[in-house]
Structure formats: structure tokens, C-alpha cells
Scaffold this motif. Structure first.
Motif, PDB file in Angstrom:
ATOM      1  N   TYR A  45       0.829  -1.204   0.000  1.00 48.57           N
ATOM      2  CA  TYR A  45       0.000   0.000   0.000  1.00 48.57           C
ATOM      3  C   TYR A  45       0.867   1.260   0.000  1.00 48.57           C
ATOM      4  CZ  TYR A  45      -2.602   3.850   2.147  1.00 48.57           C
ATOM      5  OH  TYR A  45      -3.117   5.084   2.434  1.00 48.57           O
ATOM      6  N   GLY A  46       1.919   1.276   0.844  1.00 43.75           N
ATOM      7  CA  GLY A  46       2.807   2.426   0.907  1.00 43.75           C
ATOM      8  C   GLY A  46       3.512   2.681  -0.406  1.00 43.75           C
ATOM      9  N   LEU A  47       3.984   1.611  -1.067  1.00 49.27           N
ATOM     10  CA  LEU A  47       4.704   1.774  -2.327  1.00 49.27           C
ATOM     11  C   LEU A  47       3.773   2.242  -3.442  1.00 49.27           C
ATOM     12  CD1 LEU A  47       7.292   1.486  -3.955  1.00 49.27           C
ATOM     13  CD2 LEU A  47       6.706  -0.924  -4.334  1.00 49.27           C
ATOM     14  N   VAL A  48       2.606   1.619  -3.564  1.00 45.06           N
ATOM     15  CA  VAL A  48       1.657   2.015  -4.616  1.00 45.06           C
ATOM     16  C   VAL A  48       1.213   3.465  -4.420  1.00 45.06           C
ATOM     17  CG1 VAL A  48      -0.653   1.593  -5.552  1.00 45.06           C
ATOM     18  CG2 VAL A  48       0.855  -0.340  -5.024  1.00 45.06           C
ATOM     19  N   THR A  49       0.927   3.822  -3.185  1.00 44.26           N
ATOM     20  CA  THR A  49       0.525   5.204  -2.896  1.00 44.26           C
ATOM     21  C   THR A  49       1.630   6.189  -3.255  1.00 44.26           C
ATOM     22  OG1 THR A  49      -0.875   4.429  -1.077  1.00 44.26           O
ATOM     23  CG2 THR A  49      -0.311   6.768  -1.103  1.00 44.26           C
ATOM     24  N   ALA A  50       2.870   5.848  -2.904  1.00 43.79           N
ATOM     25  CA  ALA A  50       4.001   6.729  -3.210  1.00 43.79           C
ATOM     26  C   ALA A  50       4.178   6.896  -4.718  1.00 43.79           C
ATOM     27  CB  ALA A  50       5.275   6.173  -2.579  1.00 43.79           C
ATOM     28  N   VAL A 110       8.741   6.023   2.418  1.00 43.65           N
ATOM     29  CA  VAL A 110       9.001   5.974   3.858  1.00 43.65           C
ATOM     30  C   VAL A 110       7.978   6.824   4.603  1.00 43.65           C
ATOM     31  CG1 VAL A 110      10.662   6.513   5.668  1.00 43.65           C
ATOM     32  CG2 VAL A 110      11.448   5.501   3.523  1.00 43.65           C
ATOM     33  N   PHE A 111       7.687   8.015   4.084  1.00 40.29           N
ATOM     34  CA  PHE A 111       6.746   8.905   4.767  1.00 40.29           C
ATOM     35  C   PHE A 111       5.359   8.284   4.834  1.00 40.29           C
ATOM     36  CE2 PHE A 111       3.435  12.084   4.795  1.00 40.29           C
ATOM     37  CZ  PHE A 111       3.819  12.914   5.836  1.00 40.29           C
ATOM     38  N   VAL A 112       4.869   7.741   3.716  1.00 43.85           N
ATOM     39  CA  VAL A 112       3.529   7.154   3.699  1.00 43.85           C
ATOM     40  C   VAL A 112       3.427   6.008   4.696  1.00 43.85           C
ATOM     41  CG1 VAL A 112       1.899   5.829   2.301  1.00 43.85           C
ATOM     42  CG2 VAL A 112       2.978   7.872   1.349  1.00 43.85           C
ATOM     43  N   CYS A 113       4.461   5.165   4.739  1.00 39.71           N
ATOM     44  CA  CYS A 113       4.431   4.035   5.678  1.00 39.71           C
ATOM     45  C   CYS A 113       4.434   4.515   7.127  1.00 39.71           C
ATOM     46  CB  CYS A 113       5.629   3.112   5.419  1.00 39.71           C
ATOM     47  SG  CYS A 113       5.509   2.159   3.892  1.00 39.71           S
ATOM     48  N   VAL A 114       5.329   5.444   7.448  1.00 44.52           N
ATOM     49  CA  VAL A 114       5.418   5.940   8.823  1.00 44.52           C
ATOM     50  C   VAL A 114       4.146   6.683   9.210  1.00 44.52           C
ATOM     51  CG1 VAL A 114       6.652   7.530  10.352  1.00 44.52           C
ATOM     52  CG2 VAL A 114       7.938   6.060   8.790  1.00 44.52           C
ATOM     53  N   TRP A 115       3.673   7.549   8.316  1.00 46.33           N
ATOM     54  CA  TRP A 115       2.493   8.340   8.635  1.00 46.33           C
ATOM     55  C   TRP A 115       1.262   7.455   8.815  1.00 46.33           C
ATOM     56  CZ3 TRP A 115       2.038  13.310  10.025  1.00 46.33           C
ATOM     57  CH2 TRP A 115       0.746  13.840  10.097  1.00 46.33           C
ATOM     58  N   TYR A 165       1.276   5.583  12.144  1.00 49.07           N
ATOM     59  CA  TYR A 165       1.053   6.373  13.356  1.00 49.07           C
ATOM     60  C   TYR A 165      -0.238   7.186  13.308  1.00 49.07           C
ATOM     61  CZ  TYR A 165       5.584   5.346  15.418  1.00 49.07           C
ATOM     62  OH  TYR A 165       6.637   4.703  16.004  1.00 49.07           O
ATOM     63  N   ALA A 166      -0.603   7.701  12.139  1.00 50.51           N
ATOM     64  CA  ALA A 166      -1.769   8.585  12.050  1.00 50.51           C
ATOM     65  C   ALA A 166      -2.996   7.891  11.496  1.00 50.51           C
ATOM     66  CB  ALA A 166      -1.434   9.806  11.188  1.00 50.51           C
ATOM     67  N   GLY A 167      -2.834   6.693  10.932  1.00 53.62           N
ATOM     68  CA  GLY A 167      -3.976   5.993  10.377  1.00 53.62           C
ATOM     69  C   GLY A 167      -4.258   6.408   8.941  1.00 53.62           C
ATOM     70  N   ALA A 168      -5.258   5.780   8.339  1.00 52.38           N
ATOM     71  CA  ALA A 168      -5.550   6.008   6.923  1.00 52.38           C
ATOM     72  C   ALA A 168      -6.924   6.635   6.714  1.00 52.38           C
ATOM     73  CB  ALA A 168      -5.456   4.683   6.157  1.00 52.38           C
ATOM     74  N   GLY A 169      -7.472   7.271   7.709  1.00 50.29           N
ATOM     75  CA  GLY A 169      -8.769   7.925   7.573  1.00 50.29           C
ATOM     76  C   GLY A 169      -8.662   9.234   6.812  1.00 50.29           C
ATOM     77  N   ARG A 170      -9.796   9.873   6.637  1.00 49.59           N
ATOM     78  CA  ARG A 170      -9.834  11.118   5.859  1.00 49.59           C
ATOM     79  C   ARG A 170      -8.967  12.201   6.489  1.00 49.59           C
ATOM     80  NH1 ARG A 170     -15.710  13.323   4.704  1.00 49.59           N
ATOM     81  NH2 ARG A 170     -15.741  11.243   3.708  1.00 49.59           N
ATOM     82  N   LEU A 171      -9.045  12.360   7.808  1.00 48.31           N
ATOM     83  CA  LEU A 171      -8.233  13.375   8.481  1.00 48.31           C
ATOM     84  C   LEU A 171      -6.753  13.034   8.373  1.00 48.31           C
ATOM     85  CD1 LEU A 171      -8.153  15.920  10.212  1.00 48.31           C
ATOM     86  CD2 LEU A 171      -8.370  14.469  12.242  1.00 48.31           C
ATOM     87  N   GLY A 172      -6.402  11.760   8.550  1.00 49.82           N
ATOM     88  CA  GLY A 172      -5.010  11.361   8.425  1.00 49.82           C
ATOM     89  C   GLY A 172      -4.458  11.622   7.044  1.00 49.82           C
ATOM     90  N   TRP A 173      -5.251  11.319   6.015  1.00 54.43           N
ATOM     91  CA  TRP A 173      -4.808  11.568   4.642  1.00 54.43           C
ATOM     92  C   TRP A 173      -4.626  13.065   4.378  1.00 54.43           C
ATOM     93  CZ3 TRP A 173      -9.027   7.835   2.411  1.00 54.43           C
ATOM     94  CH2 TRP A 173      -8.554   6.523   2.489  1.00 54.43           C
ATOM     95  N   THR A 174      -5.567  13.871   4.856  1.00 55.44           N
ATOM     96  CA  THR A 174      -5.517  15.311   4.576  1.00 55.44           C
ATOM     97  C   THR A 174      -4.285  15.953   5.209  1.00 55.44           C
ATOM     98  OG1 THR A 174      -7.937  15.404   4.497  1.00 55.44           O
ATOM     99  CG2 THR A 174      -6.757  17.484   4.806  1.00 55.44           C
ATOM    100  N   ILE A 175      -4.075  15.710   6.491  1.00 55.94           N
ATOM    101  CA  ILE A 175      -2.913  16.277   7.168  1.00 55.94           C
ATOM    102  C   ILE A 175      -1.633  15.651   6.630  1.00 55.94           C
ATOM    103  CG2 ILE A 175      -1.785  16.617   9.402  1.00 55.94           C
ATOM    104  CD1 ILE A 175      -4.493  16.639  10.700  1.00 55.94           C
TER     105      ILE A 175
END
Length: 231
Positions: free
Chosen positions: A144-149, A183-188, A191-201
Motif C-alpha cells: 500500500y505504501g509503495l503504490v501510494t508513493a 518511507v513517509f507514507v508508511c510511517v504516517w 502512526y496517524a492511520g488512513a482515515g480522511r483526516l489522516g490523509w488530509t494532514i
């Protein structure tokens, strides 16, 4: 809210990383447009957890402790660079003028460190909430992290570099941004989750990460042209 010893250390390190990032990207990068050089960054990266580690042990975490400890850190920082050490070390030492120390320095450093503290506090509390509800197989997580990046970097290449800037930044540019983004997508996400607020911030924070990297470390044009930095 008070933390155990190990959690106090982890939280203080998280505050240090968040605060030094906000200081580099917004205060020095976008506002002052300068680089106080390596000794400043290293010293301040250790000063922040020193103050917040000691203070958090007595005051705990929260908005009020954050305000108090940020004020203490800001005062120590300005005193340090007023009388003990110039910026620009080790190559070009320069003593800061009164304006950069006490006129703009105090409010800007206070807000930058406070912003980092609030970000760390939000991540810390959010992580404790989502830690037990968002579990999955590790391989799915990293895929998921790699595809998103890849999607993010591709969108940046088409929309930002081609349509808006109309400037090809070079292969190295995209490789660097892909590494940072993965790396950022995986770490974020961890720790912050994958919800709408997490994605926005998270999108906003990744934009700041890219901008800061481009200002200090990320040349354009490589490998075929001479490297140059974004204006």
C-alpha cells in the motif's frame, strides 16, 4: 497526562523531529529563506528533547505543558545564540543580529516549536486510539505504501512539474521523491492511520517534506544536466 519513562523518551524524540522539521521548512525555509548550517540543526535537535524530556517528566503532556516548555526552550535557544555560539558553524560563523534573535526570532521560533509539539501530541494521542483497530498483514501495508508513493510522485510529475512549472526536473528528482514518499507514507499511516483526516494532514506534511528537501538537499536536472536548486 503523565507518561512512563520509555514513553516520555519516545514522545520527546517525536517532538524534536516534528519541531525541527517545522523550524526548517517554515521558519528558515519559507520565512527567513536561510540555512544556519549543520551545527545549528544538530544542536537544536538535541536541545529540544532535552527541554521537553525533562519538562514532560514533571508536567506531563498536553496543551498547557506544551506552551510552558516551548517558552522555556525558546528562551534558552535565544540566549544560547546571543552569548554562546554563532550560526553558520563550522564553515561560516556569524553572530545573529538583534532582529533575528529577539524581534522575529522569539515569536517565530516559539510558533515553530509549538507547531511541532502540537503535531507530535496529535500523532501520539491518535496512535494510541488507532493502534488496536488498524492491524493487517505487513506485506499488504508496505505494498500500500509503495503504490501510494508511486501514484503521488506520478501525479506530481504530471500536474506540478509538467503542467504548472513546465520544467523536467530529471530522473534523480523522481527517484529521491519516491524514496521519501514511500518511507513517509508508511510511517504516517502507521502512526496517524488512513482515515480522511489522516490523509488530509499527511498530504500537507508530505508537501512540506518535499519543499524542505528541495530547498536544502534536492537538486534538479540530474543526471543529464548540471544540478540546480528550485528558486
Amino acid at each position: 497526562m503523565f507518561l512512563l519513562a520509555k514513553d516520555t523518551i519516545k514522545f520527546s524524540i517525536l517532538v524534536a523531529l516534528s519541531a525541527i522539521f517545522v523550524d526548517a521548512s517554515i521558519a528558515h525555509g519559507l520565512l527567513w529563506e536561510n540555512d544556519p548550517y549543520w551545527t545549528y540543526w544538530i544542536t537544536k535537535t538535541f536541545l529540544i528533547p532535552t527541554v521537553f524530556l525533562f519538562g514532560t517528566a514533571f508536567l506531563g503532556i498536553g496543551i498547557i505543558p506544551g506552551l510552558v516548555l516551548t517558552a522555556v526552550h525558546t528562551l534558552i535557544l535565544e540566549i544560547y545564540y546571543q552569548w554562546l555560539a554563532p550560526v553558520g558553524l563550522p564553515q561560516e560563523p556569524e553572530w545573529l543580529d538583534f532582529n533575528h534573535l529577539w524581534i522575529t526570532g522569539v515569536p517565530v521560533h516559539f510558533l515553530a516549536i509549538l507547531g511541532g509539539y502540537l503535531m507530535a501530541l496529535w500523532l501520539w494521542r491518535r496512535n494510541h486510539v488507532v493502534a488496536e483497530t488498524e492491524r493487517g498483514e505487513t506485506w499488504r501495508f508496505v505494498v500500500y505504501g509503495l503504490v501510494t508513493a508511486v501514484i503521488i510522485v506520478a501525479a506530481d510529475g504530471v500536474l506540478t512539474q509538467t503542467v504548472l512549472l513546465r520544467d523536467y526536473p530529471g530522473i534523480t528528482f523522481f527517484v529521491q521523491h519516491l524514496l521519501i514518499s514511500f518511507v513517509f507514507v508508511c510511517v504516517w499511516t502507521a502512526y496517524a492511520g488512513a482515515g480522511r483526516l489522516g490523509w488530509t494532514i499527511g498530504a500537507l506534511m508530505l508537501a512540506f517534506v518535499w519543499t524542505t528537501y528541495s530547498m536544502y538537499l534536492g537538486p534538479r536536472g540530474l543526471p543529464l544536466d548540471q544540478p540546480h536548486y528550485s528558486g
